[in-house]
Design a protein around this motif. Sequence first.
Motif, PDB file in Angstrom:
ATOM      1  N   ILE A  64       0.847  -1.199   0.000  1.00 38.39           N
ATOM      2  CA  ILE A  64       0.000   0.000   0.000  1.00 38.39           C
ATOM      3  C   ILE A  64       0.875   1.239   0.000  1.00 38.39           C
ATOM      4  N   GLY A  66       0.838   5.735  -0.069  1.00 40.02           N
ATOM      5  CA  GLY A  66       0.103   6.985   0.000  1.00 40.02           C
ATOM      6  C   GLY A  66       0.579   7.847  -1.155  1.00 40.02           C
ATOM      7  N   LYS A  67       1.278   8.949  -0.793  1.00 43.66           N
ATOM      8  CA  LYS A  67       1.779   9.835  -1.856  1.00 43.66           C
ATOM      9  C   LYS A  67       3.191   9.455  -2.291  1.00 43.66           C
ATOM     10  N   GLY A  68       3.751   8.446  -1.629  1.00 43.14           N
ATOM     11  CA  GLY A  68       5.089   7.989  -2.019  1.00 43.14           C
ATOM     12  C   GLY A  68       6.194   8.922  -1.561  1.00 43.14           C
ATOM     13  N   SER A  69       5.965   9.693  -0.488  1.00 45.20           N
ATOM     14  CA  SER A  69       7.004  10.629  -0.035  1.00 45.20           C
ATOM     15  C   SER A  69       7.894  10.017   1.039  1.00 45.20           C
ATOM     16  N   ASN A  70       7.564   8.816   1.491  1.00 41.97           N
ATOM     17  CA  ASN A  70       8.384   8.161   2.519  1.00 41.97           C
ATOM     18  C   ASN A  70       8.603   6.690   2.183  1.00 41.97           C
ATOM     19  N   PRO A 129       4.433  16.678   3.005  1.00 44.39           N
ATOM     20  CA  PRO A 129       4.036  15.805   1.899  1.00 44.39           C
ATOM     21  C   PRO A 129       3.330  14.562   2.429  1.00 44.39           C
ATOM     22  N   HIS A 131      -0.422  11.730   2.392  1.00 42.90           N
ATOM     23  CA  HIS A 131      -1.843  11.524   2.660  1.00 42.90           C
ATOM     24  C   HIS A 131      -2.027  11.308   4.159  1.00 42.90           C
ATOM     25  N   SER A 134      -1.323   7.510   5.604  1.00 45.86           N
ATOM     26  CA  SER A 134       0.088   7.167   5.822  1.00 45.86           C
ATOM     27  C   SER A 134       0.701   8.061   6.889  1.00 45.86           C
ATOM     28  N   ARG A 141       5.359  14.009  12.327  1.00 45.90           N
ATOM     29  CA  ARG A 141       5.405  15.184  13.208  1.00 45.90           C
ATOM     30  C   ARG A 141       6.307  16.247  12.593  1.00 45.90           C
ATOM     31  N   VAL A 187      -5.112   1.835   6.908  1.00 45.30           N
ATOM     32  CA  VAL A 187      -5.910   2.952   7.419  1.00 45.30           C
ATOM     33  C   VAL A 187      -6.896   3.362   6.323  1.00 45.30           C
TER      34      VAL A 187
HETATM   35  C1  LIG Z   1      10.344  16.893   1.392  1.00 47.81           C
HETATM   36  C2  LIG Z   1       9.826  16.021   2.476  1.00 47.81           C
HETATM   37  C3  LIG Z   1       9.633  16.544   3.757  1.00 47.81           C
HETATM   38  C4  LIG Z   1       9.150  15.732   4.781  1.00 47.81           C
HETATM   39  N1  LIG Z   1       8.977  16.280   6.028  1.00 47.81           N
HETATM   40  C5  LIG Z   1       8.533  15.499   7.048  1.00 47.81           C
HETATM   41  C6  LIG Z   1       8.357  16.050   8.355  1.00 47.81           C
HETATM   42  O1  LIG Z   1       8.594  17.217   8.596  1.00 47.81           O
HETATM   43  N2  LIG Z   1       7.909  15.218   9.334  1.00 47.81           N
HETATM   44  C7  LIG Z   1       7.626  13.893   9.103  1.00 47.81           C
HETATM   45  O2  LIG Z   1       7.201  13.199  10.031  1.00 47.81           O
HETATM   46  N3  LIG Z   1       7.774  13.358   7.873  1.00 47.81           N
HETATM   47  C8  LIG Z   1       8.217  14.122   6.839  1.00 47.81           C
HETATM   48  N4  LIG Z   1       8.376  13.590   5.581  1.00 47.81           N
HETATM   49  C9  LIG Z   1       7.988  12.204   5.363  1.00 47.81           C
HETATM   50  C10 LIG Z   1       6.540  12.078   4.873  1.00 47.81           C
HETATM   51  O3  LIG Z   1       6.029  13.335   4.538  1.00 47.81           O
HETATM   52  C11 LIG Z   1       5.634  11.485   5.935  1.00 47.81           C
HETATM   53  O4  LIG Z   1       6.116  10.259   6.432  1.00 47.81           O
HETATM   54  C12 LIG Z   1       4.236  11.260   5.347  1.00 47.81           C
HETATM   55  O5  LIG Z   1       3.344  11.041   6.385  1.00 47.81           O
HETATM   56  C13 LIG Z   1       4.205  10.101   4.347  1.00 47.81           C
HETATM   57  O6  LIG Z   1       3.014  10.210   3.604  1.00 47.81           O
HETATM   58  P1  LIG Z   1       2.846   9.511   2.180  1.00 47.81           P
HETATM   59  O7  LIG Z   1       1.390   9.575   1.840  1.00 47.81           O
HETATM   60  O8  LIG Z   1       3.784  10.068   1.189  1.00 47.81           O
HETATM   61  O9  LIG Z   1       3.242   8.014   2.567  1.00 47.81           O
HETATM   62  P2  LIG Z   1       4.007   6.927   1.692  1.00 47.81           P
HETATM   63  O10 LIG Z   1       5.440   7.301   1.567  1.00 47.81           O
HETATM   64  O11 LIG Z   1       3.266   6.646   0.437  1.00 47.81           O
HETATM   65  O12 LIG Z   1       3.870   5.671   2.675  1.00 47.81           O
HETATM   66  C14 LIG Z   1       4.543   5.650   3.926  1.00 47.81           C
HETATM   67  C15 LIG Z   1       4.252   4.302   4.613  1.00 47.81           C
HETATM   68  O13 LIG Z   1       2.877   4.218   4.951  1.00 47.81           O
HETATM   69  C16 LIG Z   1       2.297   3.026   4.392  1.00 47.81           C
HETATM   70  N5  LIG Z   1       0.924   3.385   4.041  1.00 47.81           N
HETATM   71  C17 LIG Z   1       0.516   4.207   3.041  1.00 47.81           C
HETATM   72  N6  LIG Z   1      -0.831   4.350   3.053  1.00 47.81           N
HETATM   73  C18 LIG Z   1      -1.272   3.604   4.095  1.00 47.81           C
HETATM   74  C19 LIG Z   1      -2.577   3.328   4.627  1.00 47.81           C
HETATM   75  N7  LIG Z   1      -3.691   3.887   4.108  1.00 47.81           N
HETATM   76  N8  LIG Z   1      -2.667   2.495   5.690  1.00 47.81           N
HETATM   77  C20 LIG Z   1      -1.555   1.922   6.246  1.00 47.81           C
HETATM   78  N9  LIG Z   1      -0.298   2.134   5.775  1.00 47.81           N
HETATM   79  C21 LIG Z   1      -0.160   2.977   4.721  1.00 47.81           C
HETATM   80  C22 LIG Z   1       3.176   2.667   3.210  1.00 47.81           C
HETATM   81  O14 LIG Z   1       3.107   1.293   2.918  1.00 47.81           O
HETATM   82  C23 LIG Z   1       4.554   3.082   3.736  1.00 47.81           C
HETATM   83  O15 LIG Z   1       5.073   2.066   4.565  1.00 47.81           O
HETATM   84  C24 LIG Z   1       8.848  14.378   4.524  1.00 47.81           C
HETATM   85  C25 LIG Z   1       9.028  13.855   3.229  1.00 47.81           C
HETATM   86  C26 LIG Z   1       9.510  14.671   2.228  1.00 47.81           C
HETATM   87  C27 LIG Z   1       9.686  14.092   0.855  1.00 47.81           C
END
Ligand SMILES: Cc1cc2nc3c(=O)[nH]c(=O)nc-3n(C[C@H](O)[C@H](O)[C@H](O)COP(=O)(O)OP(=O)(O)OC[C@H]3O[C@@H](n4cnc5c(N)ncnc54)[C@H](O)[C@@H]3O)c2cc1C
Length: 232
Positions: A64, A66-70, A129, A131, A134, A141, A187
């Motif tokens: 799964i 989300g936006k692929g940022s982590n 970045p 959803h 995620s 935080r 989630v």
């Molecule tokens: C430029 C930049 C700045 C950032 N700054 C911060 C910051 O200040 N603080 C911070 O905490 N993080 C930060 N991050 C990391 C990121 O923003 C967070 O971890 C964010 O919550 C990840 O969201 P995503 O939708 O991109 O998740 P994704 O990268 O798509 O997924 C993250 C994880 O969640 C899982 N997942 C996705 N959707 C679901 C779902 N619906 N249910 C269960 N599991 C799921 C995925 O399998 C993966 O393991 C940053 C990233 C970038 C690129």
Amino acid sequence: MTNSRLRVMSELSLPCAFDPNISLADRSYYGIGGTALFLAHPGTPAELADLLLWNRVYHLPLAIMGKGSNILFSDSFFPGIVISLERMHRMFWISDDELFCEAGADNTSIAEELLTCGRGGGEWLYRLPGHIGSTVRMNARCFGGEISAVTSGILTMNIEGLLRWQTPDEVFHGYKHTSLMDNPEIVIAVLLRFPETRSKEDIKLQMEVYEEERTKKHHFDFPSCGSTCKNN
Ligand SMILES: Cc1cc2nc3c(=O)[nH]c(=O)nc-3n(C[C@H](O)[C@H](O)[C@H](O)COP(=O)(O)OP(=O)(O)OC[C@H]3O[C@@H](n4cnc5c(N)ncnc54)[C@H](O)[C@@H]3O)c2cc1C
């Protein structure tokens, strides 16, 4: 997976909207990743449950995103289904201070909704970045805010397609640690609570300060997964 099984699988039709042979590099912030056999886009919890039940027959590997940022995807071919909840992004107020958000709602859109309604306490979500689904899974935080502090309920679905509400105590286990990391439930939606009213001018100003801080630190200049030096 053998080549002949792969050929048979690639001709399957999933029980929800999907794209075959998708480049994961195109979907991730890092810009890295191989091809996935399928990217599924369920639009409702029922469609997601249908997909999970369908897969009990085909046993394809599931992931799964989300936006692929982590996420750092492997360059290798992924012979399974990557699930994206980006079509599930509805949000609505269920009381004066409780906002129900589907898992695919964007953090920035949530912050903008709070601005529109004059609710404080979520300014830090602006330009973070990701959803909300995620963001809860990661217990994200920044700027003194943490998602656990504003979450009052988490709706999850297990691999059998069963829904259940979980409390914050069940899910959040401290700094960047949640039960969802140990027990892979999806989630589906989150209930967020923002009791504080605040002037729209103050909220907007705060959001701009946070955005400027991220811009100053080059968050959006190059592909990354965020603060890779400080965080795990
Ligand atoms: C430029 C930049 C700045 C950032 N700054 C911060 C910051 O200040 N603080 C911070 O905490 N993080 C930060 N991050 C990391 C990121 O923003 C967070 O971890 C964010 O919550 C990840 O969201 P995503 O939708 O991109 O998740 P994704 O990268 O798509 O997924 C993250 C994880 O969640 C899982 N997942 C996705 N959707 C679901 C779902 N619906 N249910 C269960 N599991 C799921 C995925 O399998 C993966 O393991 C940053 C990233 C970038 C690129």
